[in-house]
Scaffold this motif. Structure first.
Motif, PDB file in Angstrom:
ATOM      1  N   ALA A 135       0.813  -1.215   0.000  1.00  0.00           N
ATOM      2  CA  ALA A 135       0.000   0.000   0.000  1.00  0.00           C
ATOM      3  C   ALA A 135       0.845   1.263   0.000  1.00  0.00           C
ATOM      4  CB  ALA A 135      -0.928  -0.002   1.210  1.00  0.00           C
ATOM      5  N   GLY A 136       2.174   1.093   0.013  1.00  0.00           N
ATOM      6  CA  GLY A 136       3.051   2.252  -0.048  1.00  0.00           C
ATOM      7  C   GLY A 136       3.511   2.770   1.289  1.00  0.00           C
ATOM      8  N   ILE A 137       3.222   2.055   2.374  1.00  0.00           N
ATOM      9  CA  ILE A 137       3.682   2.476   3.696  1.00  0.00           C
ATOM     10  C   ILE A 137       5.187   2.256   3.807  1.00  0.00           C
ATOM     11  CG2 ILE A 137       3.430   2.077   6.178  1.00  0.00           C
ATOM     12  CD1 ILE A 137       0.622   1.122   5.688  1.00  0.00           C
ATOM     13  N   GLU A 138       5.844   3.117   4.531  1.00  0.00           N
ATOM     14  CA  GLU A 138       7.286   2.972   4.735  1.00  0.00           C
ATOM     15  C   GLU A 138       7.580   1.657   5.471  1.00  0.00           C
ATOM     16  OE1 GLU A 138       9.849   4.826   3.659  1.00  0.00           O
ATOM     17  OE2 GLU A 138       8.306   5.840   2.480  1.00  0.00           O
ATOM     18  N   PRO A 139       8.737   1.038   5.182  1.00  0.00           N
ATOM     19  CA  PRO A 139       9.049  -0.276   5.781  1.00  0.00           C
ATOM     20  C   PRO A 139       8.917  -0.311   7.300  1.00  0.00           C
ATOM     21  CG  PRO A 139      10.619   0.225   4.058  1.00  0.00           C
ATOM     22  CD  PRO A 139       9.765   1.448   4.215  1.00  0.00           C
ATOM     23  N   LYS A 140       9.426   0.736   7.991  1.00  0.00           N
ATOM     24  CA  LYS A 140       9.340   0.743   9.454  1.00  0.00           C
ATOM     25  C   LYS A 140       7.887   0.709   9.922  1.00  0.00           C
ATOM     26  CE  LYS A 140      13.333   2.736  11.736  1.00  0.00           C
ATOM     27  NZ  LYS A 140      13.901   3.915  12.418  1.00  0.00           N
ATOM     28  N   ALA A 141       7.077   1.545   9.320  1.00  0.00           N
ATOM     29  CA  ALA A 141       5.665   1.605   9.709  1.00  0.00           C
ATOM     30  C   ALA A 141       4.944   0.309   9.357  1.00  0.00           C
ATOM     31  CB  ALA A 141       4.992   2.787   9.017  1.00  0.00           C
ATOM     32  N   ALA A 142       5.305  -0.304   8.217  1.00  0.00           N
ATOM     33  CA  ALA A 142       4.667  -1.560   7.807  1.00  0.00           C
ATOM     34  C   ALA A 142       5.007  -2.686   8.778  1.00  0.00           C
ATOM     35  CB  ALA A 142       5.104  -1.931   6.392  1.00  0.00           C
ATOM     36  N   ILE A 143       6.264  -2.736   9.201  1.00  0.00           N
ATOM     37  CA  ILE A 143       6.684  -3.763  10.160  1.00  0.00           C
ATOM     38  C   ILE A 143       5.963  -3.579  11.491  1.00  0.00           C
ATOM     39  CG2 ILE A 143       8.642  -4.580  11.535  1.00  0.00           C
ATOM     40  CD1 ILE A 143      10.409  -4.001   9.077  1.00  0.00           C
ATOM     41  N   LYS A 144       5.874  -2.333  11.941  1.00  0.00           N
ATOM     42  CA  LYS A 144       5.177  -2.049  13.199  1.00  0.00           C
ATOM     43  C   LYS A 144       3.708  -2.437  13.094  1.00  0.00           C
ATOM     44  CE  LYS A 144       4.039   1.683  16.409  1.00  0.00           C
ATOM     45  NZ  LYS A 144       4.163   3.128  16.688  1.00  0.00           N
ATOM     46  N   GLN A 145       3.087  -2.100  11.968  1.00  0.00           N
ATOM     47  CA  GLN A 145       1.676  -2.424  11.776  1.00  0.00           C
ATOM     48  C   GLN A 145       1.457  -3.930  11.769  1.00  0.00           C
ATOM     49  OE1 GLN A 145      -0.947  -0.259   8.867  1.00  0.00           O
ATOM     50  NE2 GLN A 145      -0.836  -2.219   7.788  1.00  0.00           N
ATOM     51  N   GLY A 146       2.347  -4.685  11.096  1.00  0.00           N
ATOM     52  CA  GLY A 146       2.229  -6.141  11.065  1.00  0.00           C
ATOM     53  C   GLY A 146       2.345  -6.749  12.445  1.00  0.00           C
ATOM     54  N   ALA A 147       3.286  -6.240  13.258  1.00  0.00           N
ATOM     55  CA  ALA A 147       3.473  -6.767  14.613  1.00  0.00           C
ATOM     56  C   ALA A 147       2.260  -6.470  15.492  1.00  0.00           C
ATOM     57  CB  ALA A 147       4.738  -6.173  15.228  1.00  0.00           C
ATOM     58  N   VAL A 148       1.710  -5.260  15.372  1.00  0.00           N
ATOM     59  CA  VAL A 148       0.563  -4.876  16.202  1.00  0.00           C
ATOM     60  C   VAL A 148      -0.655  -5.740  15.864  1.00  0.00           C
ATOM     61  CG1 VAL A 148      -1.096  -3.038  16.644  1.00  0.00           C
ATOM     62  CG2 VAL A 148       1.339  -2.522  16.597  1.00  0.00           C
ATOM     63  N   VAL A 149      -0.939  -5.911  14.567  1.00  0.00           N
ATOM     64  CA  VAL A 149      -2.099  -6.706  14.164  1.00  0.00           C
ATOM     65  C   VAL A 149      -1.948  -8.152  14.626  1.00  0.00           C
ATOM     66  CG1 VAL A 149      -3.382  -7.606  12.189  1.00  0.00           C
ATOM     67  CG2 VAL A 149      -2.626  -5.232  12.197  1.00  0.00           C
ATOM     68  N   LEU A 150      -0.741  -8.705  14.500  1.00  0.00           N
ATOM     69  CA  LEU A 150      -0.509 -10.085  14.911  1.00  0.00           C
ATOM     70  C   LEU A 150      -0.722 -10.261  16.407  1.00  0.00           C
ATOM     71  CD1 LEU A 150       0.346 -12.907  13.969  1.00  0.00           C
ATOM     72  CD2 LEU A 150       2.719 -12.253  14.420  1.00  0.00           C
ATOM     73  N   LEU A 151      -0.178  -9.350  17.202  1.00  0.00           N
ATOM     74  CA  LEU A 151      -0.318  -9.449  18.659  1.00  0.00           C
ATOM     75  C   LEU A 151      -1.772  -9.278  19.100  1.00  0.00           C
ATOM     76  CD1 LEU A 151       2.838  -7.461  19.834  1.00  0.00           C
ATOM     77  CD2 LEU A 151       2.447  -9.918  20.007  1.00  0.00           C
ATOM     78  N   MET A 162     -10.617  -4.772  17.083  1.00  0.00           N
ATOM     79  CA  MET A 162     -11.655  -3.929  16.480  1.00  0.00           C
ATOM     80  C   MET A 162     -11.414  -2.457  16.780  1.00  0.00           C
ATOM     81  SD  MET A 162     -14.934  -6.359  17.407  1.00  0.00           S
ATOM     82  CE  MET A 162     -16.136  -5.163  16.824  1.00  0.00           C
ATOM     83  N   ILE A 163     -10.990  -2.148  18.001  1.00  0.00           N
ATOM     84  CA  ILE A 163     -10.710  -0.752  18.369  1.00  0.00           C
ATOM     85  C   ILE A 163      -9.540  -0.218  17.560  1.00  0.00           C
ATOM     86  CG2 ILE A 163      -9.893   0.729  20.245  1.00  0.00           C
ATOM     87  CD1 ILE A 163     -11.501  -1.033  22.170  1.00  0.00           C
ATOM     88  N   TRP A 164      -8.518  -1.046  17.390  1.00  0.00           N
ATOM     89  CA  TRP A 164      -7.352  -0.608  16.612  1.00  0.00           C
ATOM     90  C   TRP A 164      -7.745  -0.334  15.161  1.00  0.00           C
ATOM     91  CZ3 TRP A 164      -4.713  -2.438  12.343  1.00  0.00           C
ATOM     92  CH2 TRP A 164      -3.468  -1.866  12.096  1.00  0.00           C
ATOM     93  N   VAL A 165      -8.524  -1.244  14.561  1.00  0.00           N
ATOM     94  CA  VAL A 165      -8.969  -1.052  13.176  1.00  0.00           C
ATOM     95  C   VAL A 165      -9.826   0.208  13.062  1.00  0.00           C
ATOM     96  CG1 VAL A 165     -10.388  -2.026  11.332  1.00  0.00           C
ATOM     97  CG2 VAL A 165      -8.842  -3.502  12.606  1.00  0.00           C
ATOM     98  N   TRP A 166     -10.709   0.424  14.035  1.00  0.00           N
ATOM     99  CA  TRP A 166     -11.569   1.609  14.010  1.00  0.00           C
ATOM    100  C   TRP A 166     -10.742   2.896  14.090  1.00  0.00           C
ATOM    101  CZ3 TRP A 166     -12.816   5.008  18.250  1.00  0.00           C
ATOM    102  CH2 TRP A 166     -13.837   5.919  17.950  1.00  0.00           C
ATOM    103  N   ARG A 167      -9.759   2.890  14.968  1.00  0.00           N
ATOM    104  CA  ARG A 167      -8.908   4.077  15.092  1.00  0.00           C
ATOM    105  C   ARG A 167      -8.092   4.315  13.832  1.00  0.00           C
ATOM    106  NH1 ARG A 167      -6.432   3.895  21.281  1.00  0.00           N
ATOM    107  NH2 ARG A 167      -8.368   4.561  22.332  1.00  0.00           N
ATOM    108  N   GLN A 168      -7.587   3.220  13.258  1.00  0.00           N
ATOM    109  CA  GLN A 168      -6.834   3.380  12.013  1.00  0.00           C
ATOM    110  C   GLN A 168      -7.724   3.957  10.924  1.00  0.00           C
ATOM    111  OE1 GLN A 168      -3.570   3.046  13.356  1.00  0.00           O
ATOM    112  NE2 GLN A 168      -3.255   2.396  11.243  1.00  0.00           N
TER     113      GLN A 168
END
Length: 664
Positions: free
Chosen positions: A154-170, A572-578
């Motif tokens: 989606a064009g997100i910077e690598p650092k932000a993409a990695i952080k987003q992947g870790a947050v969603v997984l956890l 769900m809260i995280w997705v809503w905030r995003q």
């Protein structure tokens, strides 16, 4: 988004993101590459490398006809190598090549997102082959990479993409745990995938010749796990796990009785209900966790008929699963710890267990007749064989001297070398008995095991593979278990192979770091019990521990629903905030207005500005006061104000715009 097919999905991701996605495909496919035929893995590697090279050229994707040709060639290659394109091996191999071919049509963001979803399906295929504990970190890393890749595409910077992947997984893990607990594994395969006919490389063989078992025991691979009900204490000397009956000797090689035959009608097995009434009987209940090996089940002497419903009995009271499937199984059995098996041996079976090939092992035949003439009965004859081993100072060794001629191996063992492994002693004992006119047979399986007191379970490994003998006692109408190996090495039966052989012969079986191995073995056991084989029985056990088993069904269901809702809330809260942070109510509301009055392609619709839209509405007599006010407000905020209004004000404007459009 406001469009069903947003224009950004037709954009081409950065080459860096595409290249990383292809690298991730190689990681997801790694377990399959280790299991599938080498030539299929080579084909996958070739196609993947060629796709990476195409990224460096101006050719973004292959034409449809080229993909069709590659697909046909891949399917033909799989069929040529495996003989099928369905089932586990053929189907997953074809799926693997189809996924890498999907990458060849990858041009837009939508294409690469579809490839990501295909990789998730490929991960499921890998679990059909390997359900080892080490697959858990592989799954977690794969899911993390997949989630991060969505951001990169989606064009997100690598650092932000990695952080987003870790947050969603956890945030997803608590929900995944709840769903795993609630939905146990089915007792039968979901799609009825047939088992492959390929024999396992570490299992017992259908044949036994000099060196076959001594070669197998040099592997420390896990064969199966066992737990005894009610924490019953069992001695290693009582653990004889029978798997195969060797009934026929052909030129020095023993062959197992075919599983299509059965003699269960002639067996005289005691009933479990009768044994439970007698305090002196040695009745045990136990569960075996084992990878399905052509339906074979290692069962303790002697397995009873009151065991699990989907098992059958073949010749020699060996247990077989009627419904076979890939992967680990949990089998519940009852056994009477007995060295005797009662049977009505009919003349046909009697003749079968007396057969010997003609013209070989003449010295063994002479010795058998001499011992028989000196014996009062069959039991006395057996003792004379064992006495012969002791008096002639036979040795138990993993590396015995063996004669060059396999057919007369027994003669060489009894009269020349006087040293051998369990298969040598079993072979010689059966030869002596049959040559004396006494029915006898070889049983191969496992003996003993390693007990883990912390988890109260046994682990049986390939090093515990063993061969022993059953001799027919006509006077008592039963088979008597005889372990001639125990005569020359009682330590082997009582304490295991590591303590029975010299250190130089077992050093490869001794771990360098025992503590690490112990913890790893425990982890593997719990992984098999509570993850791979988590079924309705395990769920009931778990519910009992939390006091849920005796509650009403409606209350248990309510607790489950509440648990799912609670564990879903953080995600769900995280997705809503995003969504709130990444959306623009002004742009979305204005685009909704344009879509309502304009028909055309997305890029054409996006080209119209607010003044043009207002003019179009005036010309069509559709410009209501509410719409005019809202469009003017949009122009002021977007182009006239120093800064945009707050998100709250924008959402209020968006709701008014939707209401005005409905009225229009």
């Amino acid at each position: 988004m406001w469009l069903a097919d947003p224009i950004f999905l037709r954009k081409t991701p950065k080459v860096r993101a595409q290249f990383l996605l292809l690298l991730m495909l190689s990681w997801v496919a790694l377990p399959l590459l280790l299991e599938l035929p080498f030539t299929v893995s080579v084909a996958f590697g070739f196609l993947l490398i060629m796709r990476m090279l195409l990224l460096m050229t101006t050719l973004k994707k292959l034409p449809l006809w080229a993909l069709v040709v590659l697909l046909a060639v891949s399917a033909g290659w799989v069929y040529y190598k495996l003989g099928t394109v369905i089932g586990r091996d053929g189907g997953v191999a074809l799926l693997l090549l189809m996924v890498v071919l999907k990458a060849y049509e990858g041009e837009t963001l939508r294409d690469w997102q579809v490839l990501l979803l295909a990789q998730i399906i490929l991960m499921g295929g890998a679990l059909l082959f390997n359900q080892h504990m080490l697959m858990a970190p592989w799954i977690i890393i794969s899911l993390f990479c997949l989630l991060s890749s969505l951001g990169l595409l989606a064009g997100i910077e690598p650092k932000a993409a990695i952080k987003q992947g870790a947050v969603v997984l956890l945030l997803s893990l608590p929900l995944a745990v709840i769903l795993f607990i609630v939905v146990p594994r089915k007792n039968t395969p979901l799609w009825g995938i047939p088992p492959t006919s390929t024999a396992t490389s570490t299992g017992l063989s259908d044949t036994m010749d000099p060196g076959s078992i001594s070669h197998l025991v040099q592997s420390n691979e896990l064969a199966f796990n066992v737990t005894f009900a009610q924490d019953v204490t069992v001695k290693p000397a009582d653990l004889y796990w029978r798997v195969l009956v060797m009934g026929r000797n052909e030129n020095g090689v023993w062959k197992a009785v075919n599983d299509q035959y059965t003699d269960k009608q002639t067996l005289l097995l005691p009933k479990r209900s009768e044994l439970e009434k007698n305090a002196d009987t040695r009745l045990v209940s136990y569960e075996i966790t084992i990878k399905d090996d052509n339906g074979r089940v290692p069962a303790l002497d002697q397995p009873l008929a009151d065991s699990q419903a989907d098992i059958s009995r073949q010749v020699g009271n060996v247990v077989r699963l009627e419904k076979r499937r890939e992967g680990l199984r949990r089998i519940h059995l009852y056994s009477s710890l007995s060295a005797q098996l009662r049977q009505n041996l009919n003349p046909t079976l009697r003749r079968f267990y007396l057969e010997l090939p003609a013209g070989i092992n003449q010295q063994t035949r002479i010795l058998a007749k001499q011992l028989a003439q000196q014996s009062k009965n069959t039991e006395d004859f057996i003792q004379r064989i064992l006495t012969y081993y002791r008096e002639q100072h036979f040795q138990y060794t993993l590396t015995p001297q063996r004669g060059g001629e396999k057919a007369n191996h027994t003669d060489y063992f009894l009269f020349t070398s006087h040293e051998g492994f369990c298969e040598d002693y079993a072979d010689a004992t059966v030869w002596l008995a049959r040559a004396a006119g006494i029915p006898a047979r070889i049983i191969t399986g496992y003996q003993g095991g390693e007990y883990h007191p912390d988890g109260q379970f046994w682990q049986i490994r390939n090093k515990d593979a063993h061969a022993w003998v059953e001799i027919w006692i006509a006077e008592k109408n039963l088979w008597q278990r005889i372990d001639p190996t125990g005569t020359v090495s009682a330590t082997r039966v009582d304490s295991g192979i590591e303590n029975a052989l010299p250190a130089e012969q077992t050093e490869h079986l001794t771990p360098k770091y025992p503590w690490i191995k112990k913890k790893f073995d425990q982890g593997q056991f719990y992984w098999q019990q509570w993850v791979v084989n988590y079924d309705t029985g395990q769920r009931s056990t778990l519910f009992s521990k939390f006091g849920l088993k005796n509650l009403p069904s409606w209350l248990v269901l309510f607790i489950i629903i509440v648990g799912i809702i609670v564990t879903s809330l953080p995600l769900m809260i995280w997705v809503w905030r995003q969504g709130r942070n990444n959306t623009s109510p002004l742009i979305d509301g204005f685009n909704l207005l344009k879509k309502t009055i304009i028909e055309g392609e997305e890029d054409e619709i996006l080209a119209y500005g607010p003044q043009e839209i207002k003019q179009m509405l005036e010309e069509a007599n559709m410009l209501t006061p509410d719409i005019a006010t809202l469009v003017d407000q949009f122009i002021l905020w977007q182009y006239g104000a120093n800064q945009l209004p707050s998100k709250r004000q924008q959402r209020v404007w968006y709701r008014h715009m939707k209401r005005a459009i409905r009225k229009m």
